[in-house]
Design a protein around this motif. Structure first.
Motif, PDB file in Angstrom:
ATOM      1  N   TYR A 429      64.223  39.946  73.596  1.00  0.00           N
ATOM      2  CA  TYR A 429      65.324  39.965  74.540  1.00  0.00           C
ATOM      3  C   TYR A 429      64.974  40.774  75.779  1.00  0.00           C
ATOM      4  CZ  TYR A 429      69.787  40.881  76.662  1.00  0.00           C
ATOM      5  OH  TYR A 429      70.797  40.978  77.570  1.00  0.00           O
ATOM      6  N   TYR A 430      64.468  41.988  75.578  1.00  0.00           N
ATOM      7  CA  TYR A 430      64.257  42.792  76.797  1.00  0.00           C
ATOM      8  C   TYR A 430      62.972  42.437  77.531  1.00  0.00           C
ATOM      9  CZ  TYR A 430      61.620  46.103  73.788  1.00  0.00           C
ATOM     10  OH  TYR A 430      60.738  46.667  72.916  1.00  0.00           O
ATOM     11  N   TYR A 431      61.999  41.925  76.799  1.00  0.00           N
ATOM     12  CA  TYR A 431      60.818  41.463  77.551  1.00  0.00           C
ATOM     13  C   TYR A 431      61.177  40.252  78.395  1.00  0.00           C
ATOM     14  CZ  TYR A 431      58.072  44.543  74.581  1.00  0.00           C
ATOM     15  OH  TYR A 431      57.557  45.631  73.935  1.00  0.00           O
TER      16      TYR A 431
ATOM     17  N   ILE B 163      70.810  31.481  82.765  1.00  0.00           N
ATOM     18  CA  ILE B 163      70.154  32.641  82.157  1.00  0.00           C
ATOM     19  C   ILE B 163      70.641  32.818  80.727  1.00  0.00           C
ATOM     20  CG2 ILE B 163      69.914  35.139  82.299  1.00  0.00           C
ATOM     21  CD1 ILE B 163      69.980  34.836  85.322  1.00  0.00           C
ATOM     22  N   TYR B 164      71.938  32.724  80.573  1.00  0.00           N
ATOM     23  CA  TYR B 164      72.495  32.825  79.227  1.00  0.00           C
ATOM     24  C   TYR B 164      71.922  31.732  78.340  1.00  0.00           C
ATOM     25  CZ  TYR B 164      75.975  32.404  75.505  1.00  0.00           C
ATOM     26  OH  TYR B 164      76.596  32.288  74.296  1.00  0.00           O
ATOM     27  N   ALA B 165      71.921  30.518  78.873  1.00  0.00           N
ATOM     28  CA  ALA B 165      71.461  29.379  78.064  1.00  0.00           C
ATOM     29  C   ALA B 165      69.997  29.522  77.701  1.00  0.00           C
ATOM     30  CB  ALA B 165      71.707  28.081  78.821  1.00  0.00           C
ATOM     31  N   ALA B 166      69.195  29.949  78.666  1.00  0.00           N
ATOM     32  CA  ALA B 166      67.761  30.043  78.418  1.00  0.00           C
ATOM     33  C   ALA B 166      67.474  31.116  77.375  1.00  0.00           C
ATOM     34  CB  ALA B 166      67.021  30.357  79.712  1.00  0.00           C
ATOM     35  N   PHE B 170      65.907  30.596  73.664  1.00  0.00           N
ATOM     36  CA  PHE B 170      64.667  31.251  73.251  1.00  0.00           C
ATOM     37  C   PHE B 170      64.891  32.107  72.009  1.00  0.00           C
ATOM     38  CE2 PHE B 170      60.819  33.527  73.294  1.00  0.00           C
ATOM     39  CZ  PHE B 170      59.964  32.924  74.184  1.00  0.00           C
ATOM     40  N   LEU B 171      65.952  32.909  72.057  1.00  0.00           N
ATOM     41  CA  LEU B 171      66.167  33.837  70.941  1.00  0.00           C
ATOM     42  C   LEU B 171      66.534  33.098  69.667  1.00  0.00           C
ATOM     43  CD1 LEU B 171      67.978  36.768  72.732  1.00  0.00           C
ATOM     44  CD2 LEU B 171      65.736  36.783  71.671  1.00  0.00           C
ATOM     45  N   SER B 177      61.992  31.009  63.916  1.00  0.00           N
ATOM     46  CA  SER B 177      60.599  30.730  63.578  1.00  0.00           C
ATOM     47  C   SER B 177      59.833  31.942  63.083  1.00  0.00           C
ATOM     48  CB  SER B 177      59.886  30.058  64.750  1.00  0.00           C
ATOM     49  OG  SER B 177      60.212  30.694  65.928  1.00  0.00           O
ATOM     50  N   VAL B 178      60.278  33.161  63.402  1.00  0.00           N
ATOM     51  CA  VAL B 178      59.495  34.302  62.912  1.00  0.00           C
ATOM     52  C   VAL B 178      59.498  34.358  61.388  1.00  0.00           C
ATOM     53  CG1 VAL B 178      59.618  35.760  64.938  1.00  0.00           C
ATOM     54  CG2 VAL B 178      61.457  35.849  63.268  1.00  0.00           C
ATOM     55  N   PHE B 179      60.593  33.920  60.795  1.00  0.00           N
ATOM     56  CA  PHE B 179      60.619  33.947  59.325  1.00  0.00           C
ATOM     57  C   PHE B 179      59.655  32.908  58.765  1.00  0.00           C
ATOM     58  CE2 PHE B 179      64.663  35.806  60.540  1.00  0.00           C
ATOM     59  CZ  PHE B 179      64.526  37.018  59.917  1.00  0.00           C
TER      60      PHE B 179
END
Lengths: 489, 533, 667
Positions: A429-431, B163-166, B170-171, B177-179
């Motif tokens: 998030y912050y990066y 910005i919110y959507a992007a 991403f998050l 996917s990290v799991f």
């Protein structure tokens, strides 16, 4: 132990050739600085650069044998060489950044600055190769004192002085703990030699759980923990990072961390290997807290240097995950990570160092608005560094995290790995916010980049190339790192 | 193994990257040159991807055009790529849609043209890479890499809430996917423990015998990651935001290819790796798919924004795909694969059409339109055809996929299938209602009265899609035959491995029971169950 | 030998392609090429159909069956479907009149649509597309291809109803038609799936009629009933039966040739065709047949009742269509498949004629559709009047005209068939009376008395052009003679129509069970038991006479009310206000649907979106982010900037570490 036997120290100067080169360069630079009146040019910088480069080649060409010299005070093994390599890279890039940074802060274009820098690097190298606790302490102080001074180098900036003062006060405090810890360990084991402590503890399992030793271990943890910015000894980091000249911050964030981790690894694995089981739990908690606190608090930062300070705490946390995991793979992962971290962090600070005006820097996040398109190349490399720090492939940051978490899972620390990846999601998030500001927002004010000189361009290119190279073709670096994990036991 | 004796997959994968670098060399002032260059690159890319299609042997289930080179030898990571019947068409779809997207953004993108084109081409490389990777780490690298250009596309060239959507996009996806990454690593170690070999080679890991309890968790990790990408209800909320804010081409690629990565991931990774756990989850997934179908359609119906409507319709359509895949029979899976292509084409085209309207009127609210068909008859025709394809009228591609899925699903879960069929009614409701309010009714708003019909470039953009709608609707055999062998083998393997696990499970349970009895009787130390071995 | 059967659907397809892609240019160049292409395509189809038809007539009845496979369509695993056509008496009969009537209506459209500039080609493209779909529906040799046609005609109907889309009502009507049909298609698809998988369990994976029907005995009786009911539910939408008839009256918003072609003659009868095609299935399920018969009868009565009070000329015809379709289903439901098909045939002649006549009237009245503003057109549009009058006689069931034969046969079967019942006959007969009434009401209001239109409209009243009147005349002739194809035995005929369809319809359950010895035998027993019941010839004459009498009464009442005492309708409306209002407002069925289905549905959808999606799911997602952010802002407060604090933190940490290690020793 026969104290009376007179030992003729085996003086193998070849073992410390890189260090010697650094020392000579440092002195030369100092002298040049004193005698040369002309202070505008980058000559001093280039001179130091040459010294570091020479030292680097000395590291690289010093062969692959493991040498213990100066009565075991120094152990020149592949692990030490890898650390020296990292230190050289850090010093190299720092100097390249500094050469440009002198335009903002003319004070740093002096012999003293480079001299201190080189001495700090010298200390770092010794930390990696110290074979004796005493040597560790001496090296650490060499490094620290130089850096205290470097942090306050912008005399006219209050923050810089504040930074130096805070770092010095707290650093001295922590060093005290470290030294006291060494003393306790000596008391428990009767030796300062790292290898011998290890052997002693192996032979005397009862000592392992003596209060004396454990107290020493606790205090040593504090001392090293302070240097690597481990929770809860991390508090100084944001203030000091923010205040110090950016070139110094870059140096500090990468070099000190690498050196401190090197010493930590050597002392805790070689000397205190038998304690590992006892340490695991507390280090597990500390690793988790370190990354979480670093990442979570970083979110609220609006100053990019502070943000990177917290990020460096978080990275210490990831490295600690490797530390907890232990074993060959983890150590090689940490070494890999340290090098990758050096590239990306130096790169990021290098970019920050570019955005500056006379006697001041644009370090607020909002200052970066719209810069991605205004300065495409700069924006691109910054994006690469940020993605790398966030652990997005194909960058060094991803590969580093990959190895560390791999090691953690290998050693059975699955939950730690899970917390690690959750943390890395938080960190995204912050990066990304940096990228959001650079690319997605309209500029609020007209910010002019410092005209980049070849030096800093080179620095950024090296850093970016390093990050990408280690991300795309990690094999070669990883193999070197793996070969460097055979510590002298 | 490689029938062309030429690393064709690498060429196909990395050509756009090379193209991107070339585009970077062009001055940013020369916008038309940039556009042309990108278009040419993507067209050449499409042409070089054709040999893959032509030389693809349809009778065999194995990986084709294989390339396998060690990448990180010490960890057993390799550069291992190949194409089979599952990935073939999605690869072609990707190379096909990219030029369409570039063409569609010709006028829409006026700001940072160079960066835009570079992002598009990078994205293409990342998507193709993810589709052809057969090494888990390699796959993961491409999988995450896809996020970056897409993130930039939404964030830089997107709408007001970009910005919110992007960030959300991403998050959300990164969190999922990290799991999966952890699960991949675990799998790697487990494989080493069992076989003594360090490898991330997917095909070798397929044969790994994973204890059921462990399998369950690994499966959850993989499923989570893919389900977010698909997106399945209730993990879908990033999609409407991302779609609405993304520029047209971004939406097209997002809907056309990126979402397919999720469903593809299920087929390529999650299911064959964890057949037993998958089997346990199947009812849940099928139920969620059906909920997604109905829910997506219902929410789509009440959207005031056309693009959001199309976005929610994606949720519904992808529900069909998932239902088909989790029917576990040939009709279902082939239908699912076919529906992936359909969705790429139809929804892609819908986004293009919405984009064309937006370019003209700078609004996407349904209430701002009305009677557009009068001033834009050609546009209206295209829109109508795509609408009909989207609601799966027979003779269009949508019907073929949907019908096969329904047949497949009906054989496995009749009730779900029947509910899914009712989704077709809802599909017609929201699409036609939207069409009516936008294209029909009186042309009463003065802003709409002087809209220009679509020009030649826009027609060229849409035409290939429309032609495909009918070709795929009438001659699905052309496409399905290349999948047959792979899908059959996939099912065979799945069933075989599931049986194996099921037997193991019963044996384990038996053993555990015996152990319990023994320990009860003799107070002896408990025997270790099979699970911990 | 009929390998060129594929030409029948291909001609209209070519027409679609030519007019669809190049129509705009062609129209600018020369408008007549557009309709030449379109009419030519259908004409050629008709020609090929005729050739095949007569070729087939030359064969022995048992050889009148041929299948031609064009290509593999949707296939995967056990699912193998083909684009394949089937030639047998049923499909050829249907194809004959669809292409024939279709051709006439194409020709008629030349005149009717002549003033529609710029979109002329579009209209013909849609018409050709409709023909293509309809032909596929009819000729298909499997359910799936039939479904292609089935949905295709629905789609074309959507496009054509909304042809003048600038009026919101038209667009809405089109959408309503499509969606209602979709609801029906839902049942059709489910029916196909049940059938496919049901048979698949016995190893017969197929949609193909020639493989499905000989094997239906393998299915359990419940499955058969289920499939039949699902298929019939599909028909209720396509063929406008209760409860899904609602779209058809609204569909009159389309151009009149469309109403004539699609909503009277062809598309709406496809449900009847489908049930007739699946007669073997239905024969196995008496319950499903009962449902078909009852729904058909009720629809016939219900729609006729609404028709009594409508003022829009096309609406009257629309409800009349619904009602007549009810008759057909009544026929099918009592097992008289051939009779049902016969009515399809005759109905297509006279109803197409009525619609086209109505179109001609509307054309003459400059677009006015309200009958209250018409009147006295008898002299001004004589051809229209005469042809329409003939059709009205036919639909009213006046002996000697086609409608009489077909309707009467259905009514007779409704009473006499083993599946029939007196109440079914009664319902049908009452509806027949109503039909006679409202049809003559239409004729009287339109063509008799004085003209009630405004002055300027009156001046323009004229007879329609040749392109419109010639098809009217052709259809008028057919409406008269069409009935003689199937004169019943009771009237001295030989019922050729029945015999012709025998190879399709005669494949009753008995034969199948003979083939499959050991199937569920109780069905056979039931079937043969019922077949033993034979009513007398006298009864047949009696009922015939009664129904004719009822029709005549209806006509007389209409004459009294609309020609003689023209204030009577108003008085009656006053007196039975509630009933009149119910009839006039079509029993408020649309309003009911809106209230019970559509409104709650929108409510739920909005709930899903605004509450579940936005507040719950997104709230959770954003909530997590907010919690992290909140934690961040709290934690950063610890960072006070005072060195003392930092030192305290170090000491705190040290103490914690020491405590940990000492606890370790203690523990």
């Amino acid at each position: 132990m026969d104290m009376l036997e007179f030992v003729v120290p085996e003086l193998d100067f070849r073992a410390i050739l890189p260090q010697i080169i650094l020392a000579i360069t440092a002195l030369t630079v100092l002298l040049t600085g004193v005698f040369s009146r002309e202070k505008k040019g980058p000559a001093i910088g280039f001179l130091s650069l040459a010294g570091v480069a020479l030292s680097f080649s000395a590291v690289v060409f010093s062969g692959s044998q493991t040498v213990s010299s100066f009565s075991g005070m120094l152990t020149n093994d592949s692990f030490a060489r890898f650390i020296s390599m990292i230190v050289c890279v850090v010093a190299l890039l720092t100097i390249l950044i500094s050469i440009n940074y002198r335009k903002i802060s003319p004070a740093i274009n002096s012999g003293e600055y480079y001299c201190l820098l080189l001495f700090a690097a010298l200390g770092m190298m010794f930390m990696g190769s110290a074979g004796n606790l005493l040597m560790v302490f001496v090296a650490l102080e060499t490094m620290s004192i130089s850096i205290y001074a470097l942090a306050g180098f912008q005399k006219q900036r209050e923050k810089s002085i504040e930074s130096a003062l805070k770092y010095f006060l707290l650093g001295a405090f922590a060093s005290g703990f470290l030294l006291y810890g060494f003393a306790l360990v000596y008391g428990a084991t009767g030796t300062m030699d790292i290898v011998k402590i290890g052997r002693f503890l192996n032979d005397h399992p009862l000592v392992v759980h003596s209060p004396l030793l454990l107290g020493g271990v606790a205090l040593m943890t504090v001392g090293f923990g302070f240097k690597v910015a481990m929770f809860p000894f991390h508090m100084w980091t944001p203030d000091v990072y923010e205040g110090a000249p950016t070139s110094v911050t870059a140096f500090m964030a990468t070099g000190v961390k690498a050196a401190a981790f090197a010493a930590l690894i050597r002392v805790f694995y070689v000397a205190l290997g038998s304690l590992q089981v006892d340490m695991t739990q507390i280090m597990w908690v500390i690793a988790l807290l370190t990354m979480t606190v670093g990442n979570v608090v970083a979110i609220a930062q609006s100053n990019i240097k502070r943000m990177l300070a917290y990020s460096s705490i978080a990275h210490a946390g990831y490295l600690l995950v490797g530390f907890v995991a232990g074993g060959e793979l983890a150590i090689s992962g940490m070494l890999f990570y340290l090098l990758g971290y050096a590239f990306m962090n130096l790169g990021a600070f290098g970019v920050i160092a570019l955005l500056a005006k006379k006697d001041g820097e644009y370090t607020e996040l909002s200052d970066f608005a719209g810069l991605g398109f205004k300065y495409p190349a700069m924006g691109l490399v910054m994006a690469v560094f940020m993605f790398s720090m966030a652990g997005i492939p194909p960058t060094a940051g991803f590969m580093g995290k990959f190895y560390i978490f791999t090691a953690a899972i290998n050693s059975g620390f699955i939950w730690l790995a899970i917390f690690g990846v959750i943390n890395s999601v938080i960190s995204i998030y912050y990066y990304l916010r940096v990228i959001v500001t650079m690319y997605f927002k309209e500029p609020e004010q007209d910010i002019v980049m410092l005209t980049p000189t070849g030096a800093i361009i080179l620095a950024l290119v090296i850093a970016a190339a390093g990050v990408l190279f280690m991300g795309i073709l990690p094999s070669s670096v990883l193999d070197i790192a793996r070969n460097s994990t055979t510590l002298i036991m | 193994m490689n029938q062309l004796d030429f690393p064709i997959i690498s060429l196909v994968t990395f050509f756009p990257l090379v193209g991107a670098i070339t585009v970077m060399l062009i001055s940013k002032e020369r916008k038309d040159a940039l556009r042309t260059a990108a278009l040419v690159v993507s067209l050449i890319e499409f042409i070089i991807s054709l040999p893959v299609l032509i030389y693809f042997k349809s009778g065999t289930h194995g990986m084709q055009f294989v390339e396998n080179v060690p990448w990180v030898k010490s960890l057993g990571i390799s550069y291992f790529m190949g194409i089979d019947g599952i990935s073939l068409w999605i690869v072609i779809l990707t190379t096909f849609l990219t030029p369409v997207c570039i063409l569609s953004s010709w006028n829409y993108i006026q700001k940072w043209v160079k960066e835009y084109m570079v992002c598009m081409l990078l994205l293409e490389t990342a998507m193709l890479g993810a589709l052809v990777s057969l090494d888990l780490v390699l796959f993961y690298v491409f999988w995450e890499l896809m996020l970056i250009p897409m993130y930039m596309l939404i964030g830089v060239w997107g709408g007001p809430r970009r910005i919110y959507a992007a960030l959300k996009f991403f998050l959300y996806t990164a969190a999922g996917s990290v799991f999966m990454l952890l699960a991949i690593i675990f799998l790697y170690y487990y494989n080493h423990k069992v076989t003594g070999v360090y490898t991330f080679n997917l095909l070798e890991l397929y044969n790994l015998n994973i204890p059921v309890s462990v399998q369950f968790w690994l499966c959850v990790a993989f499923f989570l990651s893919f389900a977010i990408k698909v997106p399945m209800f209730p993990l879908h909320t990033w999609l409407p935001d991302a779609h609405v804010e993304a520029p047209t081409a971004g939406s097209v690629i997002l809907a056309g290819v990126l979402l397919k990565m999720g469903t593809y991931g299920f087929l390529r990774f999650a299911i064959p790796l964890f057949p037993y756990a998958t089997h346990q989850f199947t009812p849940v997934i099928a139920a969620l798919s059906v909920i997604g179908i109905i829910y997506g359609a219902m929410v789509a119906m009440v959207q005031p924004d056309i693009k959001k409507l199309v976005a929610y319709s994606s949720v519904s359509h992808l529900g069909y795909v998932m239902l088909g895949i989790f029917a576990f029979n040939i009709q279902g899976i082939e239908g699912g694969l076919y529906q992936m292509l359909n969705h790429g084409i139809s929804t892609g085209a819908l986004f293009l059409l919405v984009g064309m309207l937006y370019e003209r009127r700078h609004t996407r609210l349904i209430k701002d339109f009305g009677g557009i068909a009068k001033v834009m008859p050609v546009f209206a025709t295209f829109f109508m055809i795509i609408t009909l394809s989207s609601v799966a009228v027979p003779g269009t591609n949508g019907f073929v996929g949907e019908f096969m899925i329904l047949v497949g699903a009906f054989r496995s879960y009749p009730v779900f299938a029947v509910i899914a069929v009712s989704g077709a009614i809802l599909g017609a409701m929201y699409m036609l209602w939207m069409y009516q309010r936008v294209m029909f009714c009186p042309l009463d708003k003065p802003e709409n009265q002087k809209l220009k019909d679509i020009n030649a470039r826009e027609i060229i953009t849409l035409l290939p899609l429309v032609i495909l709608v009918f070709v795929m609707g009438f001659f699905p055999g052309l496409f399905l035959r290349k999948m047959d062998a792979t899908v059959e083998h996939f099912l065979e393997n799945y069933n075989k491995r599931y049986e194996m696990y099921a037997q193991q499970e019963t044996a384990e349970q038996l053993e555990a029971k015996i152990a319990a009895v023994v320990s009860e009787r003799s107070e002896a130390p408990r025997l270790q169950g099979g699970a911990s071995r | 030998m009929f390998d060129y059967v594929w030409l029948i659907p291909v001609f209209p397809a070519i027409g679609v392609l030519i007019n669809g892609f190049l129509g705009k240019r062609i129209e600018k160049f020369n408008k007549s090429i557009v309709h030449w292409v379109a009419c030519g395509a259908v004409g050629l189809s008709f020609l090929v159909t005729c050739i095949i038809f007569f070729q087939m007539l030359g064969l022995e009845p048992e050889h009148r069956f041929y299948e031609f496979t064009c290509f593999n369509w949707i296939s995967g695993g056990v699912l193998q479907t083909y684009v394949a056509y089937q030639i047998d008496p049923l499909s050829m009969l249907m194809c004959m009149f669809v292409t024939g009537v279709g051709f006439l209506i194409h020709v008629y459209s030349i005149g009717y649509m002549a003033h529609d500039e710029g979109r002329y080609y579009r209209f013909f493209t849609y018409l050709n597309l409709f023909m293509f779909s309809m032909i596929n529906l009819i000729l298909a040799n499997n359910f799936l291809l039939m479904f292609l046609g089935w949905e295709g005609v629905g789609m074309c109907s959507y496009l054509l109803i909304g042809f003048w889309f600038s009026e919101e009502a038209n667009a809405v009507a089109g959408k309503k038609a499509f969606i209602t049909n979709r609801v029906g298609d839902f049942f059709f698809i489910v029916g196909m799936l049940v059938l496919f998988c049901g048979l698949g369990e016995h190893g017969v994976w197929s949609f193909q009629f020639s493989r499905v029907f000989p094997n239906v005995h393998l299915l359990s009786p419940n499955t058969v009933t289920l499939v039949c009911l699902l298929f019939f539910a599909g028909c209720t939408a396509k063929s406008a039966q209760i409860p899904l008839y609602i779209w058809l009256p609204d569909a009159m918003a389309g151009p009149t040739p469309v109403s004539a072609l699609i909503h009277a003659a062809t598309m709406v009868t496809s449900g009847v065709y489908m049930v007739a095609r699946s007669n073997i299935l239905y024969s196995l399920s008496p319950f499903a047949m009962g449902v078909v018969a009852v729904v058909g009868a009720l629809t016939a009565l219900f729609a006729a009742s609404i028709g009594l009070a409508q003022n829009d000329i096309k609406k009257v015809l629309a409800y009349s269509t619904v009602s007549q379709l009810g008759y057909m289903f009544l026929g099918l439901g009592v097992g008289a498949y051939a009779a049902g098909m016969f009515h399809v045939l005759t109905h297509s002649f006279f109803k197409a004629l009525l619609f086209m006549g109505a179109g001609s009237v509307i054309h003459a009245m400059s677009g006015e559709q309200d009958m209250r503003l018409m009147g006295g057109l008898r002299k001004k549009t004589p051809i229209t009047f005469i042809t329409m009058f003939i059709a009205t006689l036919a639909i009213a069931g006046i002996p000697g005209l086609s409608g009489f034969f077909s309707k009467d046969e259905i009514l007779w079967q409704a009473y006499s068939s083993p599946h029939g019942h007196f109440l079914l006959w009664l319902t049908g007969a009452v509806a027949a009376g109503m039909t006679a009434f409202y049809m003559f009401r239409l004729i009287f209001m339109t063509f008799y008395n004085e003209n009630r239109a405004p002055e300027d409209v009156q001046h323009h009243i004229h007879e329609s052009p040749k392109a419109m009147t010639v098809p009217l005349m052709v259809l008028a002739v057919l409406s008269v003679i069409g009935g003689y194809l199937g004169v019943p035995h009771a009237l001295g005929g030989s019922n050729r129509f029945h015999k012709f369809l025998d190879p399709v319809m005669g494949m009753g359950p008995d034969k199948i069970f003979q083939k499959a010895a050991g199937g569920s035998l109780h069905h056979v027993a039931e079937g043969s038991h019922v077949a033993a019941h034979h009513p007398s010839l006298f009864m047949e004459y009696l009922l015939m006479a009664v129904s004719v009498a009822i029709a005549l009464i209806g006509i007389y009442i209409a004459y009294v009310m609309y020609v003689k005492k023209r204030d009577l309708p108003e008085k009656l409306a006053e007196k039975f206000r509630l009933l009149h209002r119910m009839l006039f407002n079509k029993w408020y069925v649309d309003e009911l649907y809106t209230l019970v289905i559509i409104r709650p549905f929108h409510g739920i959808s909005n709930f899903f979106w605004k509450i579940i999606d936005v507040i719950m799911i997104d709230g959770m997602v954003n909530g997590v982010a907010r919690v992290v952010g909140w934690g961040s802002s709290v934690l950063r407060l610890i960072q006070s900037g005072y060195v003392q604090c930092y030192a305290v933190s170090i000491i705190f940490g040290t103490v914690a570490l020491l405590v940990y290690y000492f606890l370790k020793i203690a523990g």
